[in-house]
Scaffold this motif. Structure first.
Motif, PDB file in Angstrom:
ATOM      1  N   LEU A  45       9.015  -1.614   0.600  1.00  0.00           N
ATOM      2  CA  LEU A  45       7.807  -0.837   0.857  1.00  0.00           C
ATOM      3  C   LEU A  45       7.360  -1.102   2.293  1.00  0.00           C
ATOM      4  O   LEU A  45       7.156  -2.249   2.677  1.00  0.00           O
ATOM      5  CB  LEU A  45       6.708  -1.230  -0.135  1.00  0.00           C
ATOM      6  CG  LEU A  45       7.123  -1.146  -1.608  1.00  0.00           C
ATOM      7  CD1 LEU A  45       6.030  -1.710  -2.508  1.00  0.00           C
ATOM      8  CD2 LEU A  45       7.442   0.293  -1.985  1.00  0.00           C
ATOM      9  N   THR A  46       7.209  -0.051   3.082  1.00  0.00           N
ATOM     10  CA  THR A  46       6.903  -0.209   4.499  1.00  0.00           C
ATOM     11  C   THR A  46       5.402  -0.284   4.732  1.00  0.00           C
ATOM     12  O   THR A  46       4.608   0.171   3.908  1.00  0.00           O
ATOM     13  CB  THR A  46       7.481   0.960   5.311  1.00  0.00           C
ATOM     14  OG1 THR A  46       6.736   2.154   5.009  1.00  0.00           O
ATOM     15  CG2 THR A  46       8.953   1.185   4.987  1.00  0.00           C
ATOM     16  N   PRO A  47       4.983  -0.836   5.883  1.00  0.00           N
ATOM     17  CA  PRO A  47       3.555  -0.897   6.184  1.00  0.00           C
ATOM     18  C   PRO A  47       2.888   0.479   6.241  1.00  0.00           C
ATOM     19  O   PRO A  47       1.676   0.594   6.010  1.00  0.00           O
ATOM     20  CB  PRO A  47       3.519  -1.579   7.562  1.00  0.00           C
ATOM     21  CG  PRO A  47       4.767  -2.376   7.616  1.00  0.00           C
ATOM     22  CD  PRO A  47       5.786  -1.566   6.888  1.00  0.00           C
ATOM     23  N   ALA A  48       3.662   1.506   6.543  1.00  0.00           N
ATOM     24  CA  ALA A  48       3.114   2.860   6.625  1.00  0.00           C
ATOM     25  C   ALA A  48       2.971   3.526   5.265  1.00  0.00           C
ATOM     26  O   ALA A  48       2.494   4.658   5.164  1.00  0.00           O
ATOM     27  CB  ALA A  48       3.989   3.720   7.536  1.00  0.00           C
ATOM     28  N   GLY A  49       3.404   2.842   4.219  1.00  0.00           N
ATOM     29  CA  GLY A  49       3.287   3.400   2.874  1.00  0.00           C
ATOM     30  C   GLY A  49       4.532   4.067   2.349  1.00  0.00           C
ATOM     31  O   GLY A  49       4.526   4.650   1.258  1.00  0.00           O
ATOM     32  N   GLY A  50       5.626   3.997   3.089  1.00  0.00           N
ATOM     33  CA  GLY A  50       6.874   4.578   2.640  1.00  0.00           C
ATOM     34  C   GLY A  50       7.671   3.624   1.770  1.00  0.00           C
ATOM     35  O   GLY A  50       7.294   2.463   1.576  1.00  0.00           O
TER      36      GLY A  50
END
Length: 225
Positions: A77-82
């Motif tokens: 899970l990426t910091p940008a929400g992806g």
């Protein structure tokens, strides 16, 4: 094309778990810094890596996970929400090799900054759904989205444990422990000593698990070759 695994870790202590099992030039260290992770990931990709492995410790977000828990997430899970899936075939092979350690397959979260307080851990757990967090995996994934990715991490500090100030300043850019900075922090704030000792014991347990995982899987690229 020959398989060449590029490994990104944060600390020298993590890299030492791979000593004698992986050629040193295949490993790059972030020093637990975002800019360091970006440079290290870029070096691996430009050096010809065909597969990317994020290897090391992680901070616990899920209160159910104790230090020493092996993580083999199917998704990042990426910091940008992806959300970024790991390579399914590589993941399956690693899972078979490491099954004795009962790895957790739930997703881990990436962060550009250290998540050091209990409140920050709880907030990230609630908003991301990641069971643990590290500062390298998402950077490595972003460096070469087309390359197969695998993540092998171990919980080093539980969701209920805050990182004492000395832990946050005690890492050099090359991933080595900055003993002078740790000592200076302790002298300024001696009340953190119990928390620092507790973190040290947890990190020792986590490193033992990481080393055991490396012994089982590193020589074969965790089932890749």
């Amino acid at each position: 094309m020959a398989v060449q695994i590029g490994i990104l870790a944060g600390l020298q202590s993590e890299a030492r778990c791979l000593s004698g099992l992986v050629p040193p030039h295949r490993i790059a260290l972030s020093g637990a810094r975002l800019d360091g992770a970006r440079r290290a990931a870029r070096r691996l990709v430009e050096g010809g890596a065909t597969h990317l492995l994020s290897f090391g410790l992680a901070g616990g977000l899920d209160p159910a996970l104790a230090p020493g828990t092996l993580l083999l997430p199917a998704q990042l899970l990426t910091p940008a929400g992806g959300a970024v899936p790991v390579d399914p075939d590589w993941h399956a092979a690693a899972l078979a090799l490491l099954r004795a350690h009962r790895p957790i397959q739930a997703p881990v979260a990436g962060s550009d900054i250290a998540i050091g307080t209990v409140a920050a851990k709880a907030a990230l757990f609630a908003t991301s759904g990641g069971v643990a967090v590290d500062m390298e995996s998402h950077v490595l994934a972003a460096a070469a989205p087309a390359l197969p990715l695998l993540i092998v991490r171990v919980v080093a500090d539980s969701a209920a444990d805050a990182l004492p100030p000395a832990a946050l300043v005690g890492i050099k850019p090359d991933g080595a422990t900055d003993l002078a900075a740790v000592l200076a922090s302790v002298l300024r704030r001696p009340a953190q000593i119990p928390a620092l000792m507790r973190l040290g014991r947890a990190a020792t347990k986590a490193t033992e698990t990481l080393r055991a995982a490396a012994r089982l899987g590193a020589a074969s690229g965790f089932g890749l070759v």
